[in-house]
Design a protein around this motif. Sequence first.
Motif, PDB file in Angstrom:
ATOM      1  N   PHE A   1       0.841  -1.208   0.000  1.00 56.19           N
ATOM      2  CA  PHE A   1       0.000   0.000   0.000  1.00 56.19           C
ATOM      3  C   PHE A   1       0.873   1.254   0.000  1.00 56.19           C
ATOM      4  O   PHE A   1       0.668   2.176  -0.785  1.00 56.19           O
ATOM      5  CB  PHE A   1      -0.965  -0.023   1.190  1.00 56.19           C
ATOM      6  N   GLY A   2       1.878   1.288   0.879  1.00 55.23           N
ATOM      7  CA  GLY A   2       2.762   2.462   0.958  1.00 55.23           C
ATOM      8  C   GLY A   2       3.440   2.718  -0.379  1.00 55.23           C
ATOM      9  O   GLY A   2       3.503   3.868  -0.854  1.00 55.23           O
ATOM     10  N   HIS A   3       3.923   1.655  -0.973  1.00 52.92           N
ATOM     11  CA  HIS A   3       4.635   1.766  -2.246  1.00 52.92           C
ATOM     12  C   HIS A   3       3.725   2.350  -3.333  1.00 52.92           C
ATOM     13  O   HIS A   3       4.077   3.291  -4.038  1.00 52.92           O
ATOM     14  CB  HIS A   3       5.130   0.365  -2.639  1.00 52.92           C
ATOM     15  N   GLN A   4       2.521   1.783  -3.418  1.00 54.76           N
ATOM     16  CA  GLN A   4       1.599   2.211  -4.475  1.00 54.76           C
ATOM     17  C   GLN A   4       0.985   3.581  -4.194  1.00 54.76           C
ATOM     18  O   GLN A   4       0.491   4.241  -5.111  1.00 54.76           O
ATOM     19  CB  GLN A   4       0.459   1.176  -4.656  1.00 54.76           C
ATOM     20  N   ALA A   5       1.006   3.985  -2.911  1.00 54.01           N
ATOM     21  CA  ALA A   5       0.351   5.264  -2.555  1.00 54.01           C
ATOM     22  C   ALA A   5       1.219   6.455  -2.959  1.00 54.01           C
ATOM     23  O   ALA A   5       0.714   7.565  -3.118  1.00 54.01           O
ATOM     24  CB  ALA A   5       0.079   5.315  -1.051  1.00 54.01           C
ATOM     25  N   MET A   6       2.526   6.189  -3.116  1.00 53.81           N
ATOM     26  CA  MET A   6       3.440   7.306  -3.347  1.00 53.81           C
ATOM     27  C   MET A   6       3.086   8.166  -4.558  1.00 53.81           C
ATOM     28  O   MET A   6       3.089   9.394  -4.461  1.00 53.81           O
ATOM     29  CB  MET A   6       4.876   6.774  -3.452  1.00 53.81           C
ATOM     30  N   PRO A   7       2.780   7.578  -5.705  1.00 52.25           N
ATOM     31  CA  PRO A   7       2.429   8.427  -6.848  1.00 52.25           C
ATOM     32  C   PRO A   7       1.231   9.340  -6.550  1.00 52.25           C
ATOM     33  O   PRO A   7       1.192  10.480  -6.997  1.00 52.25           O
ATOM     34  CB  PRO A   7       2.071   7.419  -7.947  1.00 52.25           C
ATOM     35  N   PHE A   8       0.275   8.837  -5.754  1.00 54.21           N
ATOM     36  CA  PHE A   8      -0.886   9.673  -5.418  1.00 54.21           C
ATOM     37  C   PHE A   8      -0.489  10.832  -4.498  1.00 54.21           C
ATOM     38  O   PHE A   8      -0.994  11.943  -4.631  1.00 54.21           O
ATOM     39  CB  PHE A   8      -1.984   8.828  -4.754  1.00 54.21           C
ATOM     40  N   LEU A   9       0.443  10.536  -3.589  1.00 51.49           N
ATOM     41  CA  LEU A   9       0.933  11.598  -2.708  1.00 51.49           C
ATOM     42  C   LEU A   9       1.683  12.652  -3.518  1.00 51.49           C
ATOM     43  O   LEU A   9       1.527  13.854  -3.295  1.00 51.49           O
ATOM     44  CB  LEU A   9       1.869  11.021  -1.635  1.00 51.49           C
ATOM     45  N   ALA A  10       2.506  12.147  -4.459  1.00 51.37           N
ATOM     46  CA  ALA A  10       3.291  13.071  -5.281  1.00 51.37           C
ATOM     47  C   ALA A  10       2.376  13.934  -6.141  1.00 51.37           C
ATOM     48  O   ALA A  10       2.681  15.089  -6.439  1.00 51.37           O
ATOM     49  CB  ALA A  10       4.268  12.295  -6.151  1.00 51.37           C
ATOM     50  N   GLU A  11       1.225  13.369  -6.502  1.00 52.29           N
ATOM     51  CA  GLU A  11       0.281  14.116  -7.312  1.00 52.29           C
ATOM     52  C   GLU A  11      -0.419  15.183  -6.457  1.00 52.29           C
ATOM     53  O   GLU A  11      -0.616  16.312  -6.878  1.00 52.29           O
ATOM     54  CB  GLU A  11      -0.756  13.133  -7.863  1.00 52.29           C
ATOM     55  N   ARG A  12      -0.756  14.799  -5.216  1.00 54.01           N
ATOM     56  CA  ARG A  12      -1.443  15.744  -4.333  1.00 54.01           C
ATOM     57  C   ARG A  12      -0.510  16.832  -3.823  1.00 54.01           C
ATOM     58  O   ARG A  12      -0.913  17.974  -3.661  1.00 54.01           O
ATOM     59  CB  ARG A  12      -1.994  15.013  -3.106  1.00 54.01           C
ATOM     60  N   TYR A  13       0.706  16.442  -3.480  1.00 47.53           N
ATOM     61  CA  TYR A  13       1.631  17.396  -2.850  1.00 47.53           C
ATOM     62  C   TYR A  13       2.951  17.450  -3.605  1.00 47.53           C
ATOM     63  O   TYR A  13       3.991  17.072  -3.072  1.00 47.53           O
ATOM     64  CB  TYR A  13       1.881  17.004  -1.391  1.00 47.53           C
ATOM     65  N   PRO A  14       2.924  17.928  -4.846  1.00 46.61           N
ATOM     66  CA  PRO A  14       4.152  17.900  -5.656  1.00 46.61           C
ATOM     67  C   PRO A  14       5.302  18.679  -5.006  1.00 46.61           C
ATOM     68  O   PRO A  14       6.456  18.314  -5.153  1.00 46.61           O
ATOM     69  CB  PRO A  14       3.719  18.539  -6.979  1.00 46.61           C
ATOM     70  N   GLU A  15       4.931  19.757  -4.227  1.00 41.84           N
ATOM     71  CA  GLU A  15       5.996  20.610  -3.689  1.00 41.84           C
ATOM     72  C   GLU A  15       6.913  19.883  -2.710  1.00 41.84           C
ATOM     73  O   GLU A  15       8.054  20.278  -2.510  1.00 41.84           O
ATOM     74  CB  GLU A  15       5.407  21.884  -3.056  1.00 41.84           C
ATOM     75  N   PHE A  16       6.417  18.790  -2.108  1.00 43.40           N
ATOM     76  CA  PHE A  16       7.293  18.043  -1.201  1.00 43.40           C
ATOM     77  C   PHE A  16       8.373  17.288  -1.976  1.00 43.40           C
ATOM     78  O   PHE A  16       9.389  16.909  -1.417  1.00 43.40           O
ATOM     79  CB  PHE A  16       6.491  17.018  -0.382  1.00 43.40           C
ATOM     80  N   PHE A  17       8.087  17.037  -3.239  1.00 43.04           N
ATOM     81  CA  PHE A  17       9.001  16.199  -4.027  1.00 43.04           C
ATOM     82  C   PHE A  17       9.898  17.025  -4.927  1.00 43.04           C
ATOM     83  O   PHE A  17      11.088  16.770  -5.028  1.00 43.04           O
ATOM     84  CB  PHE A  17       8.185  15.215  -4.886  1.00 43.04           C
ATOM     85  N   THR A  18       9.299  18.037  -5.588  1.00 40.59           N
ATOM     86  CA  THR A  18      10.059  18.761  -6.612  1.00 40.59           C
ATOM     87  C   THR A  18      11.250  19.511  -6.024  1.00 40.59           C
ATOM     88  O   THR A  18      12.195  19.806  -6.736  1.00 40.59           O
ATOM     89  CB  THR A  18       9.162  19.772  -7.338  1.00 40.59           C
ATOM     90  N   THR A  19      11.196  19.814  -4.713  1.00 37.13           N
ATOM     91  CA  THR A  19      12.299  20.576  -4.134  1.00 37.13           C
ATOM     92  C   THR A  19      13.536  19.709  -3.882  1.00 37.13           C
ATOM     93  O   THR A  19      14.560  20.225  -3.472  1.00 37.13           O
ATOM     94  CB  THR A  19      11.868  21.223  -2.803  1.00 37.13           C
ATOM     95  N   HIS A  20      13.420  18.405  -4.090  1.00 34.72           N
ATOM     96  CA  HIS A  20      14.569  17.531  -3.797  1.00 34.72           C
ATOM     97  C   HIS A  20      15.105  16.865  -5.043  1.00 34.72           C
ATOM     98  O   HIS A  20      14.357  16.509  -5.946  1.00 34.72           O
ATOM     99  CB  HIS A  20      14.168  16.470  -2.774  1.00 34.72           C
ATOM    100  N   LYS A  21      16.420  16.702  -5.010  1.00 29.61           N
ATOM    101  CA  LYS A  21      17.080  16.114  -6.182  1.00 29.61           C
ATOM    102  C   LYS A  21      17.034  14.595  -6.166  1.00 29.61           C
ATOM    103  O   LYS A  21      17.181  13.959  -7.192  1.00 29.61           O
ATOM    104  CB  LYS A  21      18.538  16.567  -6.224  1.00 29.61           C
TER     105      LYS A  21
END
Lengths: 464, 185
Positions: free
Chosen positions: B68-88
């Motif tokens: 579940f955690g693994h598959q949920a990540m794309p949905f989280l990235a879609e909802r909260y892109p700013e948490f991801f885009t700021t990191h390399k």
Amino acid sequence: MSRDPAVQEEIDRWRRKYERERKARLQAEEIAERFTRDALHDPLTGLANRALYLDRLQHALDATGRHRMPLATVLLDLNGFKEINDSFGHAVGDELLCAVARRLTDAVRSIDTVARLGGDEFALVIEDVDEARRELVIGRIKHALDVPFLLQGEPRQITGSFGIAFSRGNEDTPTEMLRRADMAMYAAKREGKTGHAVFETGMHAAIVYRLEMKSNLQRALAEREFRLHYQPVVEMFTGRITAMEALIRWIRVDGAVVTPGDFIPLAEETGLIVPMGWWVLEEACRQFMEWQQAPRPPLALHVNLSPRQLHDPLAAGIVLETLGRSGMPPDRLVLELTETSVMEDVASSQGAMEKLTALGVRMGVDDFGTGYSSLSYLQKLPVTVLKIDKSFVDDVAVSKRGAALVRAIIGVGSALDLQVVAEGVERVEQVGRLRALDCRFAQGYYFSRPLDAQAMTEYLGAAR
Amino acid sequence: MKGIIFNLCEEVVATHLGETAWDGILERAGVDGAYTSLGNYPDEDFGRILDALAMHRGNSARDTLRWFGHQAMPFLAERYPEFFTTHKGLRPFLLSLNDVIHAEVRKLYPGATVPVFGFEVPPPTDAGDGLVIHYRSKRRLCPLAEGFIAGAADHFRQPVALSQRTCMLDGAEECVIVCDIGRKP
């Protein structure tokens, strides 16, 4: 007609899904509403918080600008709330705040705003208050506190200080309105514990003046700008000096003299009176013992004690130390309290006074007759000296009623075996009348104005 | 447990197991099923859904949680892109969990209880970066953390090998998750 079971199942599934989503949406709405509420309301009382208050005030001011109907901002601070919290606990304090919130809400119309800005500070916006309604509105809000509150089942009278500011026109901003109400509240607090005050233009200047005075006072205390003057108390029939009263004077570096009336009330209010008062006692005792080096009949020293000093938990210790340091015999020291200050809380004053008299010092009541005296307190309190207020002495030679009052006070004093001193004796006729009334001691310009230490030394030398 | 986790679970299940599956899982779990992201729901509800989901997949609860955690990540990235885009990459992303991401989560979801991670950052090797994560939580959801890490690795397109030195589910005081993070291809 029966449906295909697979179709029926699909319909049921969608129905369930729809139902779940509907419920989730309702929850979301409820949560959103709660968030808005939390952000704009005080969680304890449910009243508007500061943010909402300022917003409503802004709207009200905008409307005022358009329709030219003045509005009032009212600030209310409960008196003695901290003591209630301390002695009854926070739960009771919180309950009281909620009760006050309800009373205030009931006292105004639904279009008006009642807010809690924090602690025990409440604020109201009252709209459409024309001249005619002003008194009515103020009265209604003030009366909200009239009925005692029940604290743990016990009725308790709660008072508040109300500051009121009325809008004046387009230049009003919420911050400015609050600032004015705040200044008015400050004035209300100063002028009495149950009062209210309406903002007036002079208030700002007065507050600035007081703030300056306060910092000046602190500096003056640190830099020893205070001096003591001494006014003799004389025996009326012989003219012999029997005691002297130490009086504080503030002589500023530039030589300007600030009269006690201009700084004592402020010192009282700020608590500076305590270190100031203890300094007076120390200095007066020191000077007094210096005078006692010369051979002369024993005198007494009168020193004024502020109510704050009296209730200072260290009072007895400080007096004892001062007596020890100066070598002052305790029975020569008379600590004078004003009648009003004693009457504020007779029971606790009595306790505090008894601690002092246990050291051997004597206590006197100053300005006698000006407080709302109940004569019975004279019997309870360990008092040996009674000073008749100048206002009675002023009338003693003028009217029969004035003379009768002084006669009555002297009668009470001698019945209780108190030493009665007439204060503020200025004219020879007064001396004659007082002698005729058998008043033994007096103090006033007629005998001597307050003298600085140097002049007093000379006076004592001449009187010898 | 915040409603957002239930919502993610629904999205994951609907996407990978089909629209009807979620309905069946809720029924099997015997829960109400109406979750809004900002709401707070009993942890027990999540446990029951997880068990039902594990049964549906024919897998253990631990594996299911990781999945579940693994598959949920794309949905989280879609909802909260700013948490991801700021990191390399994965490591800086993981290192920002305590101070940035969870701090923001608490703002978005007042009342949320988020785990606080401890980090050990070993020196980089030729093979890549390492990171050791210490996890302590009464909820003992370390498989979820593992799943999230794996999902985040996919997001940053970095291979990661995870192993647990100690695990609360095996009675240890804390979970120590060792991440061997490979270089970006």
